[in-house]
Design a protein around this motif. Structure first.
Motif, PDB file in Angstrom:
ATOM      1  N   GLU A 158     -42.225  -1.469-111.234  1.00 27.19           N
ATOM      2  CA  GLU A 158     -41.132  -0.910-110.431  1.00 27.19           C
ATOM      3  C   GLU A 158     -40.869  -1.849-109.256  1.00 27.19           C
ATOM      4  O   GLU A 158     -41.800  -2.279-108.585  1.00 27.19           O
ATOM      5  CB  GLU A 158     -41.537   0.469-109.904  1.00 27.19           C
ATOM      6  CG  GLU A 158     -41.831   1.469-110.982  1.00 27.19           C
ATOM      7  CD  GLU A 158     -40.636   2.310-111.319  1.00 27.19           C
ATOM      8  OE1 GLU A 158     -39.733   2.403-110.486  1.00 27.19           O
ATOM      9  OE2 GLU A 158     -40.610   2.853-112.427  1.00 27.19           O
ATOM     10  N   PRO A 159     -39.617  -2.183-108.984  1.00 28.06           N
ATOM     11  CA  PRO A 159     -39.335  -3.032-107.828  1.00 28.06           C
ATOM     12  C   PRO A 159     -39.621  -2.288-106.537  1.00 28.06           C
ATOM     13  O   PRO A 159     -39.474  -1.064-106.452  1.00 28.06           O
ATOM     14  CB  PRO A 159     -37.843  -3.351-107.970  1.00 28.06           C
ATOM     15  CG  PRO A 159     -37.300  -2.270-108.824  1.00 28.06           C
ATOM     16  CD  PRO A 159     -38.425  -1.809-109.709  1.00 28.06           C
ATOM     17  N   ASP A 160     -40.053  -3.040-105.545  1.00 26.90           N
ATOM     18  CA  ASP A 160     -40.317  -2.459-104.229  1.00 26.90           C
ATOM     19  C   ASP A 160     -38.993  -1.978-103.642  1.00 26.90           C
ATOM     20  O   ASP A 160     -38.050  -2.759-103.505  1.00 26.90           O
ATOM     21  CB  ASP A 160     -40.954  -3.515-103.334  1.00 26.90           C
ATOM     22  CG  ASP A 160     -41.364  -2.969-101.978  1.00 26.90           C
ATOM     23  OD1 ASP A 160     -41.284  -1.741-101.786  1.00 26.90           O
ATOM     24  OD2 ASP A 160     -41.780  -3.768-101.128  1.00 26.90           O
ATOM     25  N   PRO A 161     -38.878  -0.689-103.289  1.00 25.90           N
ATOM     26  CA  PRO A 161     -37.585  -0.183-102.798  1.00 25.90           C
ATOM     27  C   PRO A 161     -37.122  -0.849-101.510  1.00 25.90           C
ATOM     28  O   PRO A 161     -35.928  -1.026-101.298  1.00 25.90           O
ATOM     29  CB  PRO A 161     -37.827   1.311-102.586  1.00 25.90           C
ATOM     30  CG  PRO A 161     -39.264   1.563-102.814  1.00 25.90           C
ATOM     31  CD  PRO A 161     -39.881   0.343-103.396  1.00 25.90           C
ATOM     32  N   VAL A 162     -38.054  -1.256-100.657  1.00 22.87           N
ATOM     33  CA  VAL A 162     -37.663  -1.911 -99.404  1.00 22.87           C
ATOM     34  C   VAL A 162     -37.045  -3.270 -99.708  1.00 22.87           C
ATOM     35  O   VAL A 162     -36.005  -3.635 -99.154  1.00 22.87           O
ATOM     36  CB  VAL A 162     -38.893  -2.054 -98.471  1.00 22.87           C
ATOM     37  CG1 VAL A 162     -38.538  -2.854 -97.234  1.00 22.87           C
ATOM     38  CG2 VAL A 162     -39.427  -0.687 -98.092  1.00 22.87           C
ATOM     39  N   VAL A 163     -37.670  -4.019-100.609  1.00 24.19           N
ATOM     40  CA  VAL A 163     -37.140  -5.340-100.978  1.00 24.19           C
ATOM     41  C   VAL A 163     -35.798  -5.183-101.686  1.00 24.19           C
ATOM     42  O   VAL A 163     -34.852  -5.918-101.407  1.00 24.19           O
ATOM     43  CB  VAL A 163     -38.152  -6.099-101.861  1.00 24.19           C
ATOM     44  CG1 VAL A 163     -37.547  -7.383-102.395  1.00 24.19           C
ATOM     45  CG2 VAL A 163     -39.420  -6.385-101.088  1.00 24.19           C
ATOM     46  N   ALA A 164     -35.713  -4.218-102.612  1.00 21.11           N
ATOM     47  CA  ALA A 164     -34.458  -3.997-103.339  1.00 21.11           C
ATOM     48  C   ALA A 164     -33.341  -3.619-102.377  1.00 21.11           C
ATOM     49  O   ALA A 164     -32.207  -4.081-102.528  1.00 21.11           O
ATOM     50  CB  ALA A 164     -34.647  -2.915-104.390  1.00 21.11           C
ATOM     51  N   ASP A 165     -33.643  -2.802-101.372  1.00 18.49           N
ATOM     52  CA  ASP A 165     -32.634  -2.400-100.397  1.00 18.49           C
ATOM     53  C   ASP A 165     -32.186  -3.592 -99.558  1.00 18.49           C
ATOM     54  O   ASP A 165     -30.998  -3.756 -99.276  1.00 18.49           O
ATOM     55  CB  ASP A 165     -33.187  -1.291 -99.499  1.00 18.49           C
ATOM     56  CG  ASP A 165     -32.130  -0.726 -98.574  1.00 18.49           C
ATOM     57  OD1 ASP A 165     -31.017  -0.412 -99.060  1.00 18.49           O
ATOM     58  OD2 ASP A 165     -32.405  -0.602 -97.358  1.00 18.49           O
ATOM     59  N   ALA A 166     -33.140  -4.445 -99.166  1.00 19.79           N
ATOM     60  CA  ALA A 166     -32.790  -5.630 -98.372  1.00 19.79           C
ATOM     61  C   ALA A 166     -31.921  -6.583 -99.174  1.00 19.79           C
ATOM     62  O   ALA A 166     -30.955  -7.148 -98.653  1.00 19.79           O
ATOM     63  CB  ALA A 166     -34.062  -6.344 -97.906  1.00 19.79           C
ATOM     64  N   ILE A 167     -32.244  -6.775-100.450  1.00 16.01           N
ATOM     65  CA  ILE A 167     -31.428  -7.649-101.306  1.00 16.01           C
ATOM     66  C   ILE A 167     -30.032  -7.065-101.460  1.00 16.01           C
ATOM     67  O   ILE A 167     -29.027  -7.771-101.353  1.00 16.01           O
ATOM     68  CB  ILE A 167     -32.109  -7.853-102.677  1.00 16.01           C
ATOM     69  CG1 ILE A 167     -33.369  -8.682-102.497  1.00 16.01           C
ATOM     70  CG2 ILE A 167     -31.155  -8.513-103.662  1.00 16.01           C
ATOM     71  CD1 ILE A 167     -34.223  -8.770-103.736  1.00 16.01           C
ATOM     72  N   THR A 196     -25.315   5.674 -90.463  1.00 15.99           N
ATOM     73  CA  THR A 196     -24.847   7.016 -90.824  1.00 15.99           C
ATOM     74  C   THR A 196     -23.805   6.954 -91.934  1.00 15.99           C
ATOM     75  O   THR A 196     -23.778   7.806 -92.813  1.00 15.99           O
ATOM     76  CB  THR A 196     -24.257   7.742 -89.600  1.00 15.99           C
ATOM     77  OG1 THR A 196     -23.190   6.953 -89.058  1.00 15.99           O
ATOM     78  CG2 THR A 196     -25.324   7.981 -88.552  1.00 15.99           C
ATOM     79  N   GLU A 197     -22.968   5.942 -91.917  1.00 20.29           N
ATOM     80  CA  GLU A 197     -21.923   5.789 -92.931  1.00 20.29           C
ATOM     81  C   GLU A 197     -22.331   4.848 -94.053  1.00 20.29           C
ATOM     82  O   GLU A 197     -21.627   4.747 -95.051  1.00 20.29           O
ATOM     83  CB  GLU A 197     -20.624   5.266 -92.288  1.00 20.29           C
ATOM     84  CG  GLU A 197     -20.023   6.185 -91.259  1.00 20.29           C
ATOM     85  CD  GLU A 197     -19.422   7.425 -91.882  1.00 20.29           C
ATOM     86  OE1 GLU A 197     -18.863   7.339 -92.996  1.00 20.29           O
ATOM     87  OE2 GLU A 197     -19.517   8.484 -91.252  1.00 20.29           O
ATOM     88  N   ASP A 198     -23.445   4.123 -93.860  1.00 22.19           N
ATOM     89  CA  ASP A 198     -23.903   3.096 -94.797  1.00 22.19           C
ATOM     90  C   ASP A 198     -22.793   2.075 -95.042  1.00 22.19           C
ATOM     91  O   ASP A 198     -22.480   1.706 -96.168  1.00 22.19           O
ATOM     92  CB  ASP A 198     -24.370   3.716 -96.122  1.00 22.19           C
ATOM     93  CG  ASP A 198     -25.049   2.694 -97.031  1.00 22.19           C
ATOM     94  OD1 ASP A 198     -25.703   1.772 -96.504  1.00 22.19           O
ATOM     95  OD2 ASP A 198     -24.910   2.804 -98.260  1.00 22.19           O
ATOM     96  N   LEU A 199     -22.193   1.592 -93.938  1.00 25.93           N
ATOM     97  CA  LEU A 199     -21.095   0.629 -94.010  1.00 25.93           C
ATOM     98  C   LEU A 199     -21.386  -0.579 -93.125  1.00 25.93           C
ATOM     99  O   LEU A 199     -21.973  -0.450 -92.062  1.00 25.93           O
ATOM    100  CB  LEU A 199     -19.785   1.257 -93.552  1.00 25.93           C
ATOM    101  CG  LEU A 199     -19.186   2.339 -94.444  1.00 25.93           C
ATOM    102  CD1 LEU A 199     -17.969   2.927 -93.775  1.00 25.93           C
ATOM    103  CD2 LEU A 199     -18.829   1.776 -95.809  1.00 25.93           C
ATOM    104  N   PHE A 200     -20.943  -1.731 -93.574  1.00 26.54           N
ATOM    105  CA  PHE A 200     -20.999  -2.946 -92.781  1.00 26.54           C
ATOM    106  C   PHE A 200     -19.627  -3.259 -92.245  1.00 26.54           C
ATOM    107  O   PHE A 200     -18.627  -2.951 -92.864  1.00 26.54           O
ATOM    108  CB  PHE A 200     -21.456  -4.141 -93.649  1.00 26.54           C
ATOM    109  CG  PHE A 200     -22.900  -4.134 -93.980  1.00 26.54           C
ATOM    110  CD1 PHE A 200     -23.842  -4.604 -93.081  1.00 26.54           C
ATOM    111  CD2 PHE A 200     -23.333  -3.649 -95.203  1.00 26.54           C
ATOM    112  CE1 PHE A 200     -25.186  -4.583 -93.395  1.00 26.54           C
ATOM    113  CE2 PHE A 200     -24.675  -3.643 -95.521  1.00 26.54           C
ATOM    114  CZ  PHE A 200     -25.602  -4.114 -94.616  1.00 26.54           C
TER     115      PHE A 200
END
Length: 138
Positions: free
Chosen positions: A52-61, A128-132
């Motif tokens: 399973e991929p590390d969720p923290v790494v996957a989120d950063a990528i 909060t919006e998960d937007l950049f």
């Protein structure tokens, strides 16, 4: 009493020839080793647990890919000839409260000549919006 007739072994009592037994076709030894190795490899791969991929790494990528895509969109909006833009290099770096996406592009200028120029986007993230959001600096 019926007379016993001695018949050759390749003939049936009726006089017809016996059908010959089919020879079993064997796999040549040259092919046997690779076939066994491939089957063994498939068995080993089937028995390995899924990683399973590390969720923290996957989120950063995922976030860095989103930042890069947004910065590309902003650079294309400000380009004089967006259809000629080629992104040559890029880097994502953390900068204080946000991030910086920078790199170089090749594009055609207003005279038709291909030029290479740097670009730099400053990125902020709204959790909060998960937007950049991005603004072009150079």
């Amino acid at each position: 009493m019926t007379p016993v007739v001695d018949t050759p072994q390749h003939l049936m009592p009726s006089g017809r020839e016996l059908p010959l037994a089919k020879k079993r076709r064997r796999l040549p030894r040259v092919l046997l080793v690779p076939v066994v190795l491939v089957v063994g490899l498939l068995v080993v791969l089937a028995l390995l647990p899924e990683v399973e991929p590390d969720p923290v790494v996957a989120d950063a990528i995922n976030k860095s890919e989103r930042m890069y895509a947004l910065c590309q969109k902003v650079v294309l909006e400000y380009s004089v000839t967006p259809s000629t833009v080629t992104f040559v290099s890029s880097a994502v770096a953390s900068a204080g409260d946000g991030w910086t996406v920078s790199g170089e592009i090749d594009e055609q200028n207003v005279f038709g000549a291909m030029v290479r120029r740097p670009y730099k986007c400053e990125m902020t993230y709204d959790e909060t919006e998960d937007l950049f959001s991005a603004s072009l600096v150079e």
